[in-house]
Design a protein around this motif. Structure first.
Motif, PDB file in Angstrom:
ATOM      1  N   LEU A 166       0.816  -1.217   0.000  1.00  0.00           N
ATOM      2  CA  LEU A 166       0.000   0.000   0.000  1.00  0.00           C
ATOM      3  C   LEU A 166       0.851   1.269   0.000  1.00  0.00           C
ATOM      4  O   LEU A 166       0.388   2.324  -0.412  1.00  0.00           O
ATOM      5  CB  LEU A 166      -0.923   0.004   1.221  1.00  0.00           C
ATOM      6  CG  LEU A 166      -1.929  -1.143   1.303  1.00  0.00           C
ATOM      7  CD1 LEU A 166      -2.775  -1.015   2.553  1.00  0.00           C
ATOM      8  CD2 LEU A 166      -2.808  -1.169   0.067  1.00  0.00           C
TER       9      LEU A 166
ATOM     10  N   LEU B 236       2.001  -2.508   4.500  1.00  0.00           N
ATOM     11  CA  LEU B 236       1.854  -1.061   4.584  1.00  0.00           C
ATOM     12  C   LEU B 236       3.017  -0.333   3.926  1.00  0.00           C
ATOM     13  O   LEU B 236       2.887   0.821   3.535  1.00  0.00           O
ATOM     14  CB  LEU B 236       1.747  -0.619   6.060  1.00  0.00           C
ATOM     15  CG  LEU B 236       0.574  -1.176   6.858  1.00  0.00           C
ATOM     16  CD1 LEU B 236       0.590  -0.577   8.270  1.00  0.00           C
ATOM     17  CD2 LEU B 236      -0.749  -0.888   6.172  1.00  0.00           C
TER      18      LEU B 236
ATOM     19  N   GLU C 239     -10.593   2.508   5.431  1.00  0.00           N
ATOM     20  CA  GLU C 239     -11.389   1.337   5.069  1.00  0.00           C
ATOM     21  C   GLU C 239     -11.486   1.178   3.557  1.00  0.00           C
ATOM     22  O   GLU C 239     -11.499   0.068   3.024  1.00  0.00           O
ATOM     23  CB  GLU C 239     -12.794   1.457   5.677  1.00  0.00           C
ATOM     24  CG  GLU C 239     -12.830   1.271   7.187  1.00  0.00           C
ATOM     25  CD  GLU C 239     -12.308  -0.101   7.599  1.00  0.00           C
ATOM     26  OE1 GLU C 239     -12.647  -1.101   6.923  1.00  0.00           O
ATOM     27  OE2 GLU C 239     -11.558  -0.175   8.591  1.00  0.00           O
TER      28      GLU C 239
ATOM     29  N   ARG D 228      -8.158  -0.285   2.356  1.00  0.00           N
ATOM     30  CA  ARG D 228      -8.099  -1.703   2.714  1.00  0.00           C
ATOM     31  C   ARG D 228      -9.047  -2.528   1.834  1.00  0.00           C
ATOM     32  O   ARG D 228      -8.724  -3.647   1.435  1.00  0.00           O
ATOM     33  CB  ARG D 228      -8.459  -1.900   4.182  1.00  0.00           C
ATOM     34  CG  ARG D 228      -7.347  -1.520   5.147  1.00  0.00           C
ATOM     35  CD  ARG D 228      -7.605  -2.074   6.535  1.00  0.00           C
ATOM     36  NE  ARG D 228      -6.541  -1.740   7.460  1.00  0.00           N
ATOM     37  CZ  ARG D 228      -5.404  -2.416   7.563  1.00  0.00           C
ATOM     38  NH1 ARG D 228      -5.189  -3.464   6.777  1.00  0.00           N
ATOM     39  NH2 ARG D 228      -4.481  -2.050   8.439  1.00  0.00           N
TER      40      ARG D 228
ATOM     41  N   GLU E  60      -2.269   4.421   9.172  1.00  0.00           N
ATOM     42  CA  GLU E  60      -3.153   3.285   8.949  1.00  0.00           C
ATOM     43  C   GLU E  60      -4.009   3.562   7.708  1.00  0.00           C
ATOM     44  O   GLU E  60      -4.504   4.680   7.531  1.00  0.00           O
ATOM     45  CB  GLU E  60      -4.055   3.055  10.153  1.00  0.00           C
ATOM     46  CG  GLU E  60      -3.351   2.404  11.329  1.00  0.00           C
ATOM     47  CD  GLU E  60      -2.912   0.978  11.002  1.00  0.00           C
ATOM     48  OE1 GLU E  60      -3.685   0.248  10.341  1.00  0.00           O
ATOM     49  OE2 GLU E  60      -1.791   0.604  11.393  1.00  0.00           O
ATOM     50  N   PRO E  61      -4.181   2.558   6.855  1.00  0.00           N
ATOM     51  CA  PRO E  61      -5.011   2.777   5.658  1.00  0.00           C
ATOM     52  C   PRO E  61      -6.476   2.949   6.029  1.00  0.00           C
ATOM     53  O   PRO E  61      -6.945   2.393   7.026  1.00  0.00           O
ATOM     54  CB  PRO E  61      -4.789   1.498   4.848  1.00  0.00           C
ATOM     55  CG  PRO E  61      -4.384   0.472   5.849  1.00  0.00           C
ATOM     56  CD  PRO E  61      -3.614   1.203   6.909  1.00  0.00           C
TER      57      PRO E  61
ATOM     58  N   THR F 190      -7.983  -5.602  -0.550  1.00  0.00           N
ATOM     59  CA  THR F 190      -8.635  -6.907  -0.432  1.00  0.00           C
ATOM     60  C   THR F 190      -9.164  -7.370  -1.785  1.00  0.00           C
ATOM     61  O   THR F 190      -9.049  -8.547  -2.147  1.00  0.00           O
ATOM     62  CB  THR F 190      -9.778  -6.840   0.585  1.00  0.00           C
ATOM     63  OG1 THR F 190      -9.252  -6.472   1.868  1.00  0.00           O
ATOM     64  CG2 THR F 190     -10.494  -8.180   0.693  1.00  0.00           C
TER      65      THR F 190
ATOM     66  N   THR G   2      -0.921  -8.230   2.703  1.00  0.00           N
ATOM     67  CA  THR G   2      -1.119  -6.804   2.483  1.00  0.00           C
ATOM     68  C   THR G   2      -0.096  -6.074   3.333  1.00  0.00           C
ATOM     69  O   THR G   2      -0.097  -6.201   4.562  1.00  0.00           O
ATOM     70  CB  THR G   2      -2.536  -6.353   2.881  1.00  0.00           C
ATOM     71  OG1 THR G   2      -3.492  -7.081   2.118  1.00  0.00           O
ATOM     72  CG2 THR G   2      -2.714  -4.862   2.630  1.00  0.00           C
TER      73      THR G   2
END
Length: 307
Positions: A44, A95, A63, A66, A60-61, A70, A93
């Protein structure tokens, strides 16, 4: 998490692009051939935060991010399940940025597969693309898979081309090429490019009234290739029976390898050989082959495990 259990895997980086798809298809085919799991990594590249009161951390990614990750991984797993149902898959996945994420997932016994673009274009070799960075720094062999307008890359290894120059990395690359050709029961094409230095240049010698001594360099090339091949085959743990074709030429090393690779399935190069340019992540020949090759290129980084 680094693969610490020493179970061989094929690790592939994807990003949802056509180039990532080409890498995925090649990696899945190779995992099937080897009978090993396929680890699919999607990075990411979340921004890094550095605080004076704590260690570095990444955002933090969301939603949404993410969810997109996914979806990319789910599509990849479904594609592999349809095309190669016998291949076990696992997904990661990460970061981090793609190069760091891929390097952290690799072990010396693995094979790392990346596309030429998408996560970073190989044409940006002098500013550090993903494929060039991992090919220079990975602890295992790296396969850089090109894509032609979304068309899948060839997935066989029936004809493998390797360039040799007598350097330590060149010898290790030849050993890897012999091993791959033996495993696939394919053909190995060994390319050695040699140059006639001044004052033995034919034009200069003729102008000076002397006959050029090209036979001497031709003989030295022949002896070197024979020595390297005998050494590489002797180092294999099992008896190998490989169909070998030798190409010796005065053409430049990049052009010599690329011309010999017409109709081939893969090219094997060392990360650095003779005649490299200081400051490059990869040697100048490796960079040139990666930059122009229309088929997968297998790079054996100098950091890769000797086994």
């Amino acid at each position: 998490m680094v693969n610490e259990d020493r179970t061989p895997r094929v690790v592939v980086g994807i990003d949802g692009s056509d180039n990532g798809q080409a890498a995925l298809e090649w990696a899945a085919a190779e995992a099937e051939r080897r009978g090993v799991p396929l680890r699919i990594v999607h990075a990411l590249g979340m921004p890094l935060i550095v605080s004076a009161y704590g260690g570095p951390a990444r955002f933090e990614p969301t939603e949404e991010i993410r969810g997109q990750a996914t979806e990319v991984l789910r599509n990849a797993v479904e594609h592999v399940g349809r095309a190669r149902p016998g291949v076990g898959t696992e997904t990661v996945t990460a970061l981090e940025e793609a190069p760091l994420a891929l390097l952290r997932q690799c072990h010396p016994h693995d094979l790392l597969v990346v596309g030429t673009r998408g996560m970073g274009t190989v044409k940006a070799v002098f500013v550090g693309s993903v494929s060039v960075r991992v090919a220079a720094q990975a602890p295992c062999p790296v396969v850089v898979v090109p894509s032609h307008g979304g068309a899948p890359a060839t997935t066989g290894l029936k004809r493998i081309v390797v360039g040799v120059d007598g350097s330590r990395n060149g010898r290790r690359a030849l050993g890897l090429a012999v091993s791959l050709a033996a495993e696939a029961e394919g053909e190995l094409v060994v390319v050695h490019s040699w140059e006639v230095p001044y004052p033995y240049d034919p034009v200069a010698m003729t102008a000076a009234g002397y006959q050029p001594q090209e036979d001497l360099f031709e003989k030295q090339s022949e002896e070197l290739v024979a020595e390297l091949l005998a050494e590489a085959i002797d180092e294999q743990r099992d008896d190998v029976d490989v169909d070998v074709t030798v190409v010796r030429t005065r053409n430049g090393p990049v052009n010599a390898v690329l011309e010999a690779a017409e109709g081939a399935d893969a090219i094997v190069v060392g990360s650095r050989g003779r005649g490299t340019v200081r400051g490059l992540l990869l040697g100048s020949v490796s960079q040139g082959v990666l930059h122009h090759s229309a088929i997968p290129v297998v790079v054996l980084p100098r950091h890769a495990d000797e086994d």
